[in-house]
Each structure stands twice: as structure tokens, then as C-alpha cells.
Design a protein around this motif. Structure first.
Motif, mmCIF file in Angstrom:
data_model
loop_
_atom_site.group_PDB
_atom_site.id
_atom_site.type_symbol
_atom_site.label_atom_id
_atom_site.label_comp_id
_atom_site.label_asym_id
_atom_site.label_seq_id
_atom_site.Cartn_x
_atom_site.Cartn_y
_atom_site.Cartn_z
ATOM 1 N N TYR A 187 -0.115 -10.860 -0.527
ATOM 2 C CA TYR A 187 -1.176 -10.152 0.211
ATOM 3 C C TYR A 187 -2.215 -9.597 -0.755
ATOM 4 O O TYR A 187 -1.885 -8.770 -1.603
ATOM 5 N N ASP A 188 -3.471 -10.024 -0.581
ATOM 6 C CA ASP A 188 -4.517 -9.576 -1.523
ATOM 7 C C ASP A 188 -5.075 -8.214 -1.151
ATOM 8 O O ASP A 188 -5.974 -7.708 -1.810
ATOM 9 N N ASN A 189 -4.545 -7.619 -0.069
ATOM 10 C CA ASN A 189 -5.034 -6.308 0.391
ATOM 11 C C ASN A 189 -4.054 -5.175 0.112
ATOM 12 O O ASN A 189 -4.184 -4.089 0.659
ATOM 13 N N LEU A 190 -3.063 -5.455 -0.731
ATOM 14 C CA LEU A 190 -1.989 -4.471 -0.949
ATOM 15 C C LEU A 190 -2.020 -3.901 -2.368
ATOM 16 O O LEU A 190 -1.975 -4.648 -3.352
ATOM 17 N N LEU A 191 -2.094 -2.588 -2.472
ATOM 18 C CA LEU A 191 -1.935 -1.911 -3.758
ATOM 19 C C LEU A 191 -0.706 -1.002 -3.663
ATOM 20 O O LEU A 191 -0.548 -0.266 -2.682
ATOM 21 N N VAL A 192 0.151 -1.077 -4.674
ATOM 22 C CA VAL A 192 1.386 -0.281 -4.681
ATOM 23 C C VAL A 192 1.357 0.623 -5.910
ATOM 24 O O VAL A 192 1.173 0.143 -7.030
ATOM 25 N N ILE A 193 1.514 1.914 -5.692
ATOM 26 C CA ILE A 193 1.402 2.879 -6.792
ATOM 27 C C ILE A 193 2.764 3.513 -7.066
ATOM 28 O O ILE A 193 3.463 3.928 -6.138
ATOM 29 N N GLN A 194 3.153 3.552 -8.329
ATOM 30 C CA GLN A 194 4.396 4.228 -8.717
ATOM 31 C C GLN A 194 4.134 5.227 -9.851
ATOM 32 O O GLN A 194 3.018 5.348 -10.329
ATOM 33 N N THR A 195 5.182 5.929 -10.234
ATOM 34 C CA THR A 195 5.012 6.986 -11.243
ATOM 35 C C THR A 195 6.223 7.075 -12.164
ATOM 36 O O THR A 195 7.330 6.691 -11.774
ATOM 37 N N PHE A 196 5.996 7.564 -13.364
ATOM 38 C CA PHE A 196 7.093 7.868 -14.289
ATOM 39 C C PHE A 196 7.599 9.299 -14.118
ATOM 40 O O PHE A 196 8.494 9.735 -14.839
ATOM 41 N N SER A 197 7.010 10.051 -13.196
ATOM 42 C CA SER A 197 7.279 11.488 -13.134
ATOM 43 C C SER A 197 8.580 11.844 -12.435
ATOM 44 O O SER A 197 9.082 12.955 -12.606
ATOM 45 N N ILE A 233 -2.702 0.918 0.837
ATOM 46 C CA ILE A 233 -2.189 1.474 -0.415
ATOM 47 C C ILE A 233 -0.864 2.168 -0.136
ATOM 48 O O ILE A 233 -0.800 3.089 0.684
ATOM 49 N N ILE A 234 0.187 1.686 -0.781
ATOM 50 C CA ILE A 234 1.507 2.269 -0.594
ATOM 51 C C ILE A 234 1.831 3.100 -1.837
ATOM 52 O O ILE A 234 1.899 2.589 -2.946
ATOM 53 N N ASP A 235 1.991 4.379 -1.605
ATOM 54 C CA ASP A 235 2.232 5.330 -2.691
ATOM 55 C C ASP A 235 3.752 5.502 -2.806
ATOM 56 O O ASP A 235 4.376 6.208 -2.031
ATOM 57 N N GLU A 236 4.325 4.813 -3.799
ATOM 58 C CA GLU A 236 5.787 4.751 -3.904
ATOM 59 C C GLU A 236 6.338 5.705 -4.968
ATOM 60 O O GLU A 236 7.254 5.347 -5.712
ATOM 61 N N ALA A 237 5.827 6.914 -5.003
ATOM 62 C CA ALA A 237 6.301 7.865 -6.008
ATOM 63 C C ALA A 237 7.828 8.026 -5.955
ATOM 64 O O ALA A 237 8.474 8.254 -6.975
ATOM 65 N N TYR A 238 8.408 7.889 -4.741
ATOM 66 C CA TYR A 238 9.839 8.187 -4.572
ATOM 67 C C TYR A 238 10.677 6.962 -4.225
ATOM 68 O O TYR A 238 11.839 7.094 -3.846
ATOM 69 N N ILE A 239 10.097 5.763 -4.313
ATOM 70 C CA ILE A 239 10.773 4.562 -3.803
ATOM 71 C C ILE A 239 12.116 4.301 -4.479
ATOM 72 O O ILE A 239 13.037 3.777 -3.847
ATOM 73 N N ASP A 240 12.251 4.691 -5.756
ATOM 74 C CA ASP A 240 13.491 4.351 -6.461
ATOM 75 C C ASP A 240 14.714 5.078 -5.895
ATOM 76 O O ASP A 240 15.840 4.710 -6.189
ATOM 77 N N PHE A 241 14.466 6.104 -5.091
ATOM 78 C CA PHE A 241 15.575 6.847 -4.488
ATOM 79 C C PHE A 241 15.885 6.345 -3.076
ATOM 80 O O PHE A 241 16.665 6.957 -2.360
ATOM 81 N N ALA A 242 15.283 5.209 -2.674
ATOM 82 C CA ALA A 242 15.318 4.820 -1.258
ATOM 83 C C ALA A 242 16.299 3.718 -0.918
ATOM 84 O O ALA A 242 16.360 3.291 0.232
ATOM 85 N N PHE A 243 17.037 3.206 -1.862
ATOM 86 C CA PHE A 243 17.933 2.063 -1.613
ATOM 87 C C PHE A 243 17.183 0.838 -1.122
ATOM 88 O O PHE A 243 17.750 -0.009 -0.459
ATOM 89 N N ASP A 244 15.880 0.762 -1.281
ATOM 90 C CA ASP A 244 15.159 -0.399 -0.763
ATOM 91 C C ASP A 244 14.211 -0.923 -1.839
ATOM 92 O O ASP A 244 13.933 -0.255 -2.820
ATOM 93 N N GLU A 245 13.717 -2.130 -1.590
ATOM 94 C CA GLU A 245 12.894 -2.793 -2.586
ATOM 95 C C GLU A 245 11.466 -2.245 -2.537
ATOM 96 O O GLU A 245 10.949 -1.897 -1.469
ATOM 97 N N SER A 246 10.833 -2.243 -3.694
ATOM 98 C CA SER A 246 9.438 -1.836 -3.767
ATOM 99 C C SER A 246 8.547 -2.881 -3.114
ATOM 100 O O SER A 246 8.812 -4.081 -3.190
ATOM 101 N N ALA A 247 7.464 -2.434 -2.492
ATOM 102 C CA ALA A 247 6.498 -3.364 -1.907
ATOM 103 C C ALA A 247 5.749 -4.146 -2.985
ATOM 104 O O ALA A 247 4.959 -5.044 -2.668
ATOM 105 N N SER A 248 5.985 -3.810 -4.245
ATOM 106 C CA SER A 248 5.337 -4.572 -5.322
ATOM 107 C C SER A 248 5.741 -6.040 -5.264
ATOM 108 O O SER A 248 5.025 -6.907 -5.759
ATOM 109 N N SER A 249 6.871 -6.342 -4.619
ATOM 110 C CA SER A 249 7.298 -7.738 -4.492
ATOM 111 C C SER A 249 6.365 -8.534 -3.585
ATOM 112 O O SER A 249 6.442 -9.761 -3.530
#
Lengths: 354, 354
Positions: A200-210, A179-195
Motif C-alpha cells: 500500500y503506497d498510502n501507508l506510513l507506520v511510525i515506531q519508537t525506541f522509547s 498513518i499508524i502510530d505504533e509506539a506500543y505495538i511490540d506489547f500487542a502480540f501482533d504483527e506491525s503494519a510495517s509488513s
């Protein structure tokens, strides 16, 4: 100890959210909120919405918001789960993917709520130490024997793993959920693991509007994953609270996702302010971790972190200080507006020169 | 069966919320919403609120709303807990007051979510049969050996216990928690058991904004109890999701509680419509339980309930039908506006005369 409470309710040590003081107006750099308001379309959509319909339950499946997120992230509605903040999705994940007593891996410094969940659901947490420079050694996470949580960028360090590194971890743990908790990914200059979720059927990616979507006040999080994982989250949600997202939060989320230009502009501004603040703090004798988030984690060579925290608070500036051992000489500073950060730097100058 | 899911996520049978169909416009008498919009002050407060502040987390303690509820119900903020709908408070209650394997008592016909929670948290549910006329025999609930849930008025029957009867149950179970789920109490002509919380430390009373306050779309529930019980709920909440109530829901709740006149007017209208509908259905050959809620639970002497449900649906009127054994010849009909109920009755006349 109260006889009516469960052993858990009697004994658990809950998570402590950042201070939300009401005594006076602070410059709030303590809970990683955006310094910018949400997209103006959020206001428009809500103010012009049909208030009579508030008498009706919302769509429990939150389909209209899923549709917009699917479009934006190039995926399908069935690969998306919406929660009342990403914390709710984290809580549901602990219930959906772990049985009592299961091992669960995460870094020894990370979002401290993970430990609270492990305690709430009686999991067997295994904390993998960070390296001395607070970075994650991805080799520590390869070929493990149970599920893994990684916040990327990590909290409260702000240090991040590249998408390639995340993929290496996911690939080498085919039988474990990652489980990749990407609360801050948009500030990272890199792509989200949601791609990677189709691969991979074992991957959950979590993001937030906060954070990057400026909507902490409306409580919205979302997750991407294989349909089976999403179904697991749904099974728990519909056994816990069918309608966790209200009508106006749905509207707010839709508008925030659709306004891509506003999103990009505010994120760019925050990144620019962050990089400037990094430079200034380094000049003032701070060790500044290489944060790719909307906060900095910093330590001064002479002045102890708790003193800095307290002096700033006296001066009306709130930052976050964690008493925990390894990080007790660091403060976490949310990136505010340029003006707020100037005031912060002016105050810091006074504090460290004494 | 998916290898990444917990045994619970793989096996649990979730609660099924009432249909929220999107194929066409129905007269919606199936989920016990209010037919009336929320107080006009809700719209005013939200439309005029500071949308810039949506970037900030809400007050996790929801103090301003507690203050208004405390005033209205003549109690103190520390005796109140606010949840994201009363379902969330129910879920937290199962965690806060019961350990795995504990016995839990409730009527054998009641809100079916209780059974889902018992299954989710591995409790040992004991369902106490109703009497043949679907009433509760309060003697069955005296001097028990574990916690008790009672919906009052009960769902889906609508039948209620008087405050005196509730007090007898609470008084005789001094060592067990008694949770009274008062989602429909405002339609009952009787006082809420919240008036008893200072007298009994084992009583928790749960209410909702979704029915009598016309705010199902904003997800708000509240509970009254001794400070220790409220603390137990808080310990669970802060270990699960710190910020479950968003900024605009808080505003909506405050205005809905303050507008007492609007509340009384809409509740009176619904009660009046309910009593008229009762009479008409009786004349048409229905057995109509003595509902004190905003719905009726009815059975026809000749036409099978499922047929009525399906024919009404064909005609664009949604009511709720439960396939469960004991009640499979009943439909549950939410009280709509007078106009909606006239249309409903006209349709029913056609259905039962054939």
C-alpha cells in the motif's frame, strides 16, 4: 500577548508532557518508559566509541541505523525515516502530508499531541468518537475523504486493532494517507503494519525506541513507508533541521536493534507483569481496559480517579491522570517491574478500601 | 509530484548540507567543524554516566544545562532556550516570531538556510544586498518595518559587525525582532550580543556547540533573549517535539561549557591558524575576505573557484563551493589543524601555479 510573537506562538496551547518531578524520588509509572535499562551493548558501544569524532557532524541520512532496522524488519533503507523521537516524525508528517485547512481524521480519544499539531499547522481536525467501551469501530474509518492518524494500540486506552483490521482501513482509503502510530505495538502480540508497506503506497507506520527498546532518554523514532512518502518526510526534514540525530543516539539505536534477545526478554517480562497487574486490579474492583501496551487504563467503581492519582502521588507513586471529560475517571498506569507493581498494588489496596 | 504529499513537501527545495562523503578519508575543510576533539571531560562524563537511566525521558526543559550556560554568560535560566542544534532554534524562530506572509529581512548573501525557512513557512523574504566588498552597511538595517536575521560573523563571508554596530541596528528597530545568529562569534575577538538582552526586548541571540565547543556530533544550540521571546520559542517547541535534547547531549553540553580553559585554548589555536592561513593565501594571489570565523572565503585572481574545489577534492581535501551567482568564484575553507592547513597550502600552491 506579546507583540514580537506570531499569532500561533501567542495563542497555541502546547502539549503537556508527563510530570518529571525533581522534588523527590518517585516510582515513575506516568510516562510509559520501560522499567528496564537498555541492552548492555548500548553502554558498551557508547563508552568505547571514538569521542574525538563528536567534533564532526553526524550522518544526516542516518544510514547505518537504517541498515540495521531494514535488516530487522525485512525492508529497505529507502523505506525508512529516522526522527528525533517519534514525536518529531509525527510533526514532520503533519507538514509533509497535509496542507493548511485539510481535513484530518483521528479517534476522539487518542494521543493528545495530534490535536496540538492540527492546531499548529492549521488543519481541520475531525475526531471520530470511540464506542462506549473505548474500542474503535473500523467502519468509521473506511472510505474517508482525507488523511487518517490511528495510534495502534491506542493511547491512553491501550486497546488495539488487529493487523487485518488495520489493512481493511488502509485498503479502503487508497487516495488518503493512513498513518499508524505504533509506539506500543511490540506489547500487542501482533504483527506491525510495517509488513504492509510494499502493498500500500498510502501507508506510513511510525515506531519508537522509547518504549520497548528502553531508550526514551536518547530520542529515536523511525517510520516505514513507500519511498515517495519517505521522500516527502525527507524534504520537510532537510528544510527544517538537517542533523536531528546525533552520533551517540545512532550508536545506541544500532545496538538496541541488534540485540533481539534482550528486546524479546524485556518485552515478555513487561507483558507478563501487565497481565498479572490486570488480574489484581480487577479483583480490587477496577474496570481494566484490555490493554495491549505497556500501560493500563483503569477506573474504580467507588473511588474517583483523580483521588487515586493524588493519593498515589502523596505516597511517592506517579501515574498519569487526564482531566479531559470522557476519560476523567480513569488513570493510566505504566507497567513497571514486578516489585514496583507490588508496591503499587499495596498502595491501591489501601486507597480503595477506605 | 506525489498525490499524498503536501504542496510544500512536493515543491520545496531543501537546504543542502555540506558533503559527508563515505568513499574515502578526506581532510575535511567543508562544514566548519572544529579540528579539535571536545573537552576530555565530555568523554569522562558520558563514559561514567548512568546508562540505565537512558530508559527515562530527559528533562524537557534541559534545566541543568541552562544553569551552566547562565553562569558562563552571566544571565538567567529563563533567558535561555536550548535546541537540537542552532538550526532547530532557527526553525522554531521562524514559527515563533513570524506569521505567514510577514516580511523578513536578511542580507542577500548569508546562511542559505534562512531562505529555505522563509519558503517552508511562506514568509515574504527581503534580501538586502551586501556592499561590493561583501560587507554589511548597517544603515540598510535601521528603522525597518519587520523582523531581521543577521548572521554575525556572516556566512559564508566570515565578515563581522562589531557589538556597537549590532546595538545600533537593534536600537533602531524597537518594534521588530532582531535575531543575531552567532554561530561563529567566539572566533571574532568581540563580545556576544547576548550582553544586550536585558536592555532590548526585541533581541534574540543564537549560538551553537557545533563550532567553538567542538560538539557538532551531539547537536546542541542555545539562544538568549527576553523571557517573552524565550516563552514564544517554548510554546512552539512544546507544540512540536517536547524532548528534543537527549540525556547524553545534555551531559556533553554541561562539560563543554564548564571547561573554559579548553574552550579558550582551542579557539585561540584556530584563530592563530586562521591568521597564518590568511597570510599564506594572500601571498599566493588570493583575495581573502577578513574572516572573523573558523573559515576563510577566498577567490583566486587566475584560477576559477570551482576548478580549485574539484582539484582539491581529487587530492583528498574537501572545501565548500557554492554555485550561487554572486559568490561562484569563491571557495569556503574551514580552518583545520596547522598540519591540515600545511597540506592544504601545499596543494593550493600546485593548483594555482599551473
Amino acid at each position: 500577548m506579546n507583540k514580537f510573537l506570531s499569532s500561533k506562538a501567542n495563542s497555541i496551547e502546547p502539549y503537556t508532557p508527563g510530570e518529571q518531578p525533581r522534588d523527590k524520588k518517585y516510582i515513575k509509572l506516568n510516562t510509559n518508559e520501560s522499567p528496564y535499562p537498555p541492552s548492555p551493548f548500548v553502554k558498551k558501544a557508547i563508552a568505547e566509541s571514538n569521542f574525538d569524532d563528536l567534533r564532526l557532524y553526524p550522518d544526516p541520512n542516518v544510514y547505518e541505523l537504517k541498515k540495521e532496522i531494514a535488516k530487522r524488519y525485512n525492508t529497505k533503507e529507502n523505506n525508512i525515516f529516522i526522527g528525533n523521537g517519534s514525536d518529531e516524525i509525527l510533526a514532520f508528517s503533519f507538514m509533509a502530508f497535509f496542507d493548511k485547512g485539510d481535513k484530518i481524521y483521528y479517534p476522539n480519544i487518542t494521543y493528545s499531541f495530534y490535536s496540538v499539531y492540527s492546531s499548529l499547522f492549521d488543519l481541520n481536525e475531525v475526531k471520530i468518537p470511540l464506542k462506549d467501551d473505548f474500542t474503535i469501530d473500523i467502519n468509521d474509518y473506511k472510505n474517508l475523504d482525507s488523511g487518517i492518524f490511528i495510534a495502534n494500540p491506542n493511547a491512553p486506552t491501550g486497546i488495539y486493532l488487529t493487523l487485518t483490521q488495520i489493512e481493511e482501513i488502509v485498503k479502503s482509503n487508497k487516495d488518503n494517507i493512513v498513518i499508524i502510530d505504533e509506539a506500543y505495538i511490540d506489547f500487542a502480540f501482533d504483527e506491525s503494519a510495517s509488513s504492509l508497506i510494499d502493498k500500500y503506497d498510502n501507508l506510513l507506520v511510525i515506531q519508537t525506541f522509547s518504549k520497548s527498546r528502553c531508550l526514551a532518554g536518547m530520542r529515536l523514532g523511525f517510520a516505514f513507508g513507500n519511498e515517495n512518502l519517505i521522500q516527502g518526510l525527507k524534504n520537510i526534514k532537510y528544510s527544517f533541521n538537517s542533523y536531528t540525530i546525533n552520533r551517540l543516539s545512532i550508536l545506541a539505536g544500532i545496538e538496541a536493534i541488534k540485540d533481539e534477545k534482550y528486546f524479546k526478554d524485556t518485552v515478555s517480562k513487561i507483558i507478563k507483569t501487565r497481565e498479572n497487574t490486570k488480574k489484581e486490579l480487577k479483583l480490587l474492583g477496577f474496570n481494566v481496559l484490555d490493554s495491549r501496551s505497556n500501560f493500563l487504563f483503569v477506573s474504580h467503581k467507588n473511588v474517583f480517579a483523580e483521588d487515586i492519582y493524588l493519593k498515589l502521588k502523596d505516597n511517592g507513586i506517579l501515574v498519569r491522570y487526564f482531566k479531559s471529560d470522557i476519560i476523567n475517571n480513569y488513570i493510566r498506569v505504566t507497567i513497571g517491574t514486578d516489585e514496583e507493581m507490588s508496591t503499587f498494588i499495596e498502595n491501591i489496596k489501601q486507597i480503595v478500601k477506605n
